[in-house]
Design an enzyme around this catalytic site. Structure first.
Site, PDB file in Angstrom:
ATOM      1  N   GLY A 186     -24.209   1.793  26.311  1.00  0.00           N
ATOM      2  CA  GLY A 186     -23.195   1.492  27.320  1.00  0.00           C
ATOM      3  C   GLY A 186     -23.434   2.337  28.555  1.00  0.00           C
ATOM      4  N   LEU A 197     -25.028   9.617  27.930  1.00  0.00           N
ATOM      5  CA  LEU A 197     -26.155   9.784  28.859  1.00  0.00           C
ATOM      6  C   LEU A 197     -25.858  10.856  29.902  1.00  0.00           C
ATOM      7  CD1 LEU A 197     -26.996   6.003  29.327  1.00  0.00           C
ATOM      8  CD2 LEU A 197     -28.311   7.691  28.019  1.00  0.00           C
ATOM      9  N   GLU A 204     -16.572   4.230  27.267  1.00  0.00           N
ATOM     10  CA  GLU A 204     -16.827   3.807  28.659  1.00  0.00           C
ATOM     11  C   GLU A 204     -15.539   3.770  29.470  1.00  0.00           C
ATOM     12  OE1 GLU A 204     -19.752   4.019  29.191  1.00  0.00           O
ATOM     13  OE2 GLU A 204     -20.636   3.573  27.249  1.00  0.00           O
ATOM     14  N   HIS A 236     -14.737   7.102  30.739  1.00  0.00           N
ATOM     15  CA  HIS A 236     -15.500   7.473  31.944  1.00  0.00           C
ATOM     16  C   HIS A 236     -14.771   7.021  33.205  1.00  0.00           C
ATOM     17  CE1 HIS A 236     -19.252   9.256  30.605  1.00  0.00           C
ATOM     18  NE2 HIS A 236     -19.532   8.255  29.786  1.00  0.00           N
TER      19      HIS A 236
HETATM   20  O1  GNR Z   1     -25.759   5.465  24.448  1.00  0.00           O
HETATM   21  C1  GNR Z   1     -24.643   5.825  24.104  1.00  0.00           C
HETATM   22  N1  GNR Z   1     -24.361   5.922  22.770  1.00  0.00           N
HETATM   23  C2  GNR Z   1     -23.083   6.088  22.281  1.00  0.00           C
HETATM   24  C3  GNR Z   1     -22.940   6.389  20.926  1.00  0.00           C
HETATM   25  C4  GNR Z   1     -21.698   6.528  20.378  1.00  0.00           C
HETATM   26  C5  GNR Z   1     -20.574   6.352  21.159  1.00  0.00           C
HETATM   27  C6  GNR Z   1     -20.687   6.069  22.509  1.00  0.00           C
HETATM   28  C7  GNR Z   1     -21.936   5.928  23.050  1.00  0.00           C
HETATM   29  S1  GNR Z   1     -22.083   5.513  24.736  1.00  0.00           S
HETATM   30  C8  GNR Z   1     -23.637   6.197  25.117  1.00  0.00           C
HETATM   31  C9  GNR Z   1     -24.047   5.820  26.529  1.00  0.00           C
HETATM   32  C10 GNR Z   1     -23.072   6.435  27.500  1.00  0.00           C
HETATM   33  O2  GNR Z   1     -23.057   7.589  27.823  1.00  0.00           O
HETATM   34  N2  GNR Z   1     -22.141   5.654  27.965  1.00  0.00           N
HETATM   35  O3  GNR Z   1     -21.192   6.143  28.765  1.00  0.00           O
HETATM   36 NI    NI Z   2     -21.025   8.241  28.281  1.00  0.00          NI
END
Ligand code: GNR
Ligand code: NI
Length: 169
Positions: free
Chosen positions: A46, A92, A134, A137
């Site tokens: 995501g 990320l 997400e 965020h």
């Molecule tokens: O890649 C991602 N893996 C993930 C694993 C468990 C719960 C949420 C995530 S989201 C993350 C990518 C990201 O930072 N999205 O904001």
């Molecule tokens: Ni994230």
């Protein structure tokens, strides 16, 4: 198409609250393409617009193992949230750290797609956790906010040091 730069904790820009999307035009579609390209390249399941310093209520995701189920949610809302489930999360914007977070197990979501059409659906498990991550965020919230201050401060110090040394991915 372009890869977008991902902000890293503790960048204060990650704390901004995103504003609703009101204009569904070709510029928005291009941005969505860049978001997908950036998410797949990272790779992540995501990506929220906040993470690439665009403070609008838009996220992209693909929780399929095959990486062939792109989904874009604009102005998402949780209509319902039930149960609790704990799972390991990464971000990320917090590279290299994985910690257990408790989220609602089942959710019902209303959002708009890239064309501005309203979509409604239910999600559970990993998909539900990703959507909640997400949507956090978009409120300027990070998964590290659910950890103890001690753990969060350790993560912050390590990331600041890596950034200084130029060893941050
Ligand atoms: O890649 C991602 N893996 C993930 C694993 C468990 C719960 C949420 C995530 S989201 C993350 C990518 C990201 O930072 N999205 O904001
Ligand atoms: Ni994230």
């Amino acid at each position: 198409m372009a890869l977008l730069n991902i902000l890293h904790f503790p960048d204060p820009k990650l704390r901004r609250v995103a504003r609703p999307v009101t204009l569904f035009n070709s510029k928005l579609k291009n941005f969505v393409s860049d978001m997908f390209e950036t998410m797949y390249e990272a790779p992540g399941i995501g990506l929220a617009a906040t993470q690439v310093d665009r403070h609008i209520r838009l996220l992209v995701m693909d929780v399929s193992g095959e990486r062939n189920a792109p989904r874009c949610l604009i102005n998402p809302e949780l209509l319902q949230a039930d149960g609790e489930e704990e799972s390991d999360e990464g971000c990320l914007s917090v590279p290299g750290f994985y910690e257990s977070v408790t989220r609602a197990e089942h959710i019902r979501v209303r959002a708009m797609d890239e064309a501005g059409e309203i979509i409604e659906f239910e999600a559970s498990g990993m998909e539900a956790a990703c959507i909640q991550h997400e949507m956090d965020h978009l409120e300027g919230k990070l998964f590290v906010d659910y950890l103890s201050k001690l753990k969060r401060d350790r993560i912050r110090k390590k990331l600041v040091k890596q950034k200084k040394q130029g060893t941050l991915s």
